[in-house]
Design a protein around this motif. Structure first.
Motif, PDB file in Angstrom:
ATOM      1  N   ILE A  46       0.855  -1.185   0.000  1.00 24.12           N
ATOM      2  CA  ILE A  46       0.000   0.000   0.000  1.00 24.12           C
ATOM      3  C   ILE A  46       0.892   1.236   0.000  1.00 24.12           C
ATOM      4  CG2 ILE A  46      -1.852   1.242   1.171  1.00 24.12           C
ATOM      5  CD1 ILE A  46      -2.702  -1.336   2.481  1.00 24.12           C
ATOM      6  N   THR A  47       0.835   2.014  -1.051  1.00 25.79           N
ATOM      7  CA  THR A  47       1.736   3.161  -1.208  1.00 25.79           C
ATOM      8  C   THR A  47       1.273   4.347  -0.364  1.00 25.79           C
ATOM      9  OG1 THR A  47       0.521   4.080  -3.082  1.00 25.79           O
ATOM     10  CG2 THR A  47       2.230   2.442  -3.576  1.00 25.79           C
ATOM     11  N   ILE A  50      -1.793   6.139  -1.842  1.00 20.95           N
ATOM     12  CA  ILE A  50      -3.084   5.477  -1.635  1.00 20.95           C
ATOM     13  C   ILE A  50      -3.546   5.660  -0.198  1.00 20.95           C
ATOM     14  CG2 ILE A  50      -4.215   3.211  -1.577  1.00 20.95           C
ATOM     15  CD1 ILE A  50      -2.484   2.379  -3.938  1.00 20.95           C
ATOM     16  N   ASN A  53      -4.862   9.259   0.045  1.00 21.04           N
ATOM     17  CA  ASN A  53      -6.130   9.426  -0.676  1.00 21.04           C
ATOM     18  C   ASN A  53      -7.307   8.831   0.097  1.00 21.04           C
ATOM     19  OD1 ASN A  53      -4.862  10.737  -2.765  1.00 21.04           O
ATOM     20  ND2 ASN A  53      -4.693   8.913  -4.073  1.00 21.04           N
ATOM     21  N   TRP A  74     -10.802   1.223   6.212  1.00 18.62           N
ATOM     22  CA  TRP A  74     -10.317   1.575   4.883  1.00 18.62           C
ATOM     23  C   TRP A  74     -11.397   1.350   3.819  1.00 18.62           C
ATOM     24  CZ3 TRP A  74      -6.293  -2.301   6.650  1.00 18.62           C
ATOM     25  CH2 TRP A  74      -6.727  -3.613   6.509  1.00 18.62           C
ATOM     26  N   ALA A  77     -12.951  -0.309  -1.860  1.00 20.66           N
ATOM     27  CA  ALA A  77     -12.199  -0.469  -3.119  1.00 20.66           C
ATOM     28  C   ALA A  77     -10.832  -1.106  -2.888  1.00 20.66           C
ATOM     29  CB  ALA A  77     -12.039   0.891  -3.798  1.00 20.66           C
ATOM     30  N   TRP A  78     -10.313  -1.003  -1.675  1.00 16.77           N
ATOM     31  CA  TRP A  78      -9.002  -1.604  -1.398  1.00 16.77           C
ATOM     32  C   TRP A  78      -9.020  -3.124  -1.576  1.00 16.77           C
ATOM     33  CZ3 TRP A  78      -5.828   0.810   3.183  1.00 16.77           C
ATOM     34  CH2 TRP A  78      -5.497   2.148   2.861  1.00 16.77           C
ATOM     35  N   TYR A  79     -10.176  -3.743  -1.366  1.00 21.27           N
ATOM     36  CA  TYR A  79     -10.240  -5.200  -1.490  1.00 21.27           C
ATOM     37  C   TYR A  79     -10.049  -5.631  -2.940  1.00 21.27           C
ATOM     38  CZ  TYR A  79     -11.917  -5.168   3.313  1.00 21.27           C
ATOM     39  OH  TYR A  79     -12.023  -4.981   4.669  1.00 21.27           O
ATOM     40  N   ASN A  80     -10.432  -4.759  -3.889  1.00 25.62           N
ATOM     41  CA  ASN A  80     -10.181  -5.053  -5.305  1.00 25.62           C
ATOM     42  C   ASN A  80      -8.729  -4.770  -5.670  1.00 25.62           C
ATOM     43  OD1 ASN A  80     -12.865  -5.782  -5.824  1.00 25.62           O
ATOM     44  ND2 ASN A  80     -13.464  -3.633  -6.101  1.00 25.62           N
ATOM     45  N   LEU A  81      -8.178  -3.688  -5.061  1.00 23.02           N
ATOM     46  CA  LEU A  81      -6.782  -3.350  -5.337  1.00 23.02           C
ATOM     47  C   LEU A  81      -5.818  -4.330  -4.686  1.00 23.02           C
ATOM     48  CD1 LEU A  81      -6.842   0.547  -4.838  1.00 23.02           C
ATOM     49  CD2 LEU A  81      -6.530  -0.691  -6.999  1.00 23.02           C
ATOM     50  N   PHE A  82      -6.149  -4.749  -3.456  1.00 24.77           N
ATOM     51  CA  PHE A  82      -5.262  -5.627  -2.679  1.00 24.77           C
ATOM     52  C   PHE A  82      -6.068  -6.821  -2.149  1.00 24.77           C
ATOM     53  CE2 PHE A  82      -4.277  -1.083  -1.732  1.00 24.77           C
ATOM     54  CZ  PHE A  82      -3.167  -0.955  -2.569  1.00 24.77           C
TER      55      PHE A  82
END
Length: 311
Positions: A46-47, A50, A53, A74, A77-82
């Motif tokens: 996780i940068t 991100i 944001n 959090w 959408a994080w679950y789709n990204l990570f």
């Protein structure tokens, strides 16, 4: 900055995976940089952009990203990204309980922090050799054990190894010979104890042990060591001490002759080996039922070293 601190900082990346946070209130654990879950520091994937944001900051604690009802704060959408976050269960937050640092070993078990545990975790692990108890044992002389460990591993700077490294000029390499017998280059097998000088030393000291039948070839000595690895009888311990001391003092004599030109006879070297081992044996306590009294007579062990056994 001192040398010691520089060395400690140099191994940070090796040590860091073993330092975990045990969660209490979560307020003293950085959500992104500390290791508190099996995923490791979340900043690995996780940068900072991100994180920012999503409305968090790099100093956010674990308590800041867990809601009072025990859910993550959090974005969905994080679950789709990570996808790895899907199976990450929020820790149980306990108010008024401080977070603390713990050490986890190679098996993932939390254990008491010691320097030994750190070394055992970060060192290179290999299969246990069958001769380990012949080198490292309770009654050993440490510097002799370290030396014979080098001998077994064939790590001494003998002339045969130097020639492989092409050290020195070709002329000097051709002039190399064993400083003890002045015949052929020295090597591990030659020095322990095929060299005529070393053989005299070995023949003088092996009569003081239960190794009278073991000749001066290193392969035979290793065979004896492997066959007697599990024996803890006094005569076996004495034999191990003699082998280690013999290799140590033969190597010492070799170096003295090579670098200082000082020379001793094989008999003098053998006597020094016997004296050194005897001084170590004088710290032993022998059971009164110990049968090999002849061995005690050889080493001139006084009767006061006989331990009185309970009735």
């Amino acid at each position: 900055m001192t040398w010691g601190w520089r060395k400690l900082l140099a191994i940070r990346n090796m040590v860091r995976p073993f330092i975990w946070k045990s969660i209490g209130s979560g307020s003293e654990t950085n959500a992104w940089s500390d290791i508190w879950c099996d995923l490791g520091p979340l900043r690995k994937f996780i940068t900072p952009r991100i994180i920012a944001n999503a409305g968090f900051h790099l100093q956010s604690s674990l308590a800041d990203i867990v809601s009072p009802n025990g859910q993550w704060r959090w974005p969905i959408a994080w679950y789709n990204l990570f996808p790895v976050l899907i199976n990450l269960i929020p820790p149980s937050i306990r108010e008024n309980v401080r977070d603390r640092l713990v050490w986890k070993d190679l098996e993932g078990n939390t254990c008491h922090f010691t320097s030994w545990e750190v070394w055992n975790s970060i060192r290179i692990h290999d299969n246990k050799v069958n001769w380990v108890n012949m080198v490292w044992f309770k009654q050993c002389i440490p510097k002799h054990s370290f030396h014979i460990w080098l001998v077994i591993r064939n790590k001494l700077k003998t002339q045969d190894r130097l020639s492989v490294w092409e050290a020195g000029s070709e002329t000097n390499l051709k002039l190399m010979c064993c400083p003890l017998c002045c015949f052929d280059r020295d090597s591990r097998d030659h020095l322990f104890f095929e060299c005529s000088f070393a053989a005299q030393v070995w023949n003088n000291v092996r009569t003081m042990t239960n190794m009278e039948h073991v000749n001066g070839e290193w392969s035979d000595i290793m065979t004896w060591m492997e066959q007697n690895v599990s024996l803890k009888k006094p005569d076996n311990v004495i034999s191990r001490l003699v082998v280690a001391a013999a290799s140590y003092f033969v190597w010492q004599e070799r170096n003295n002759r090579l670098f200082t030109r000082r020379q001793r006879t094989a008999l003098v070297v053998a006597q020094e080996i016997i004296t050194t081992v005897r001084m170590r044996i004088l710290n032993f306590k022998f059971k009164r039922r110990f049968e090999k009294r002849s061995l005690m007579e050889k080493w001139k062990i006084p009767s006061s070293n006989m331990e009185i056994e309970p009735d």
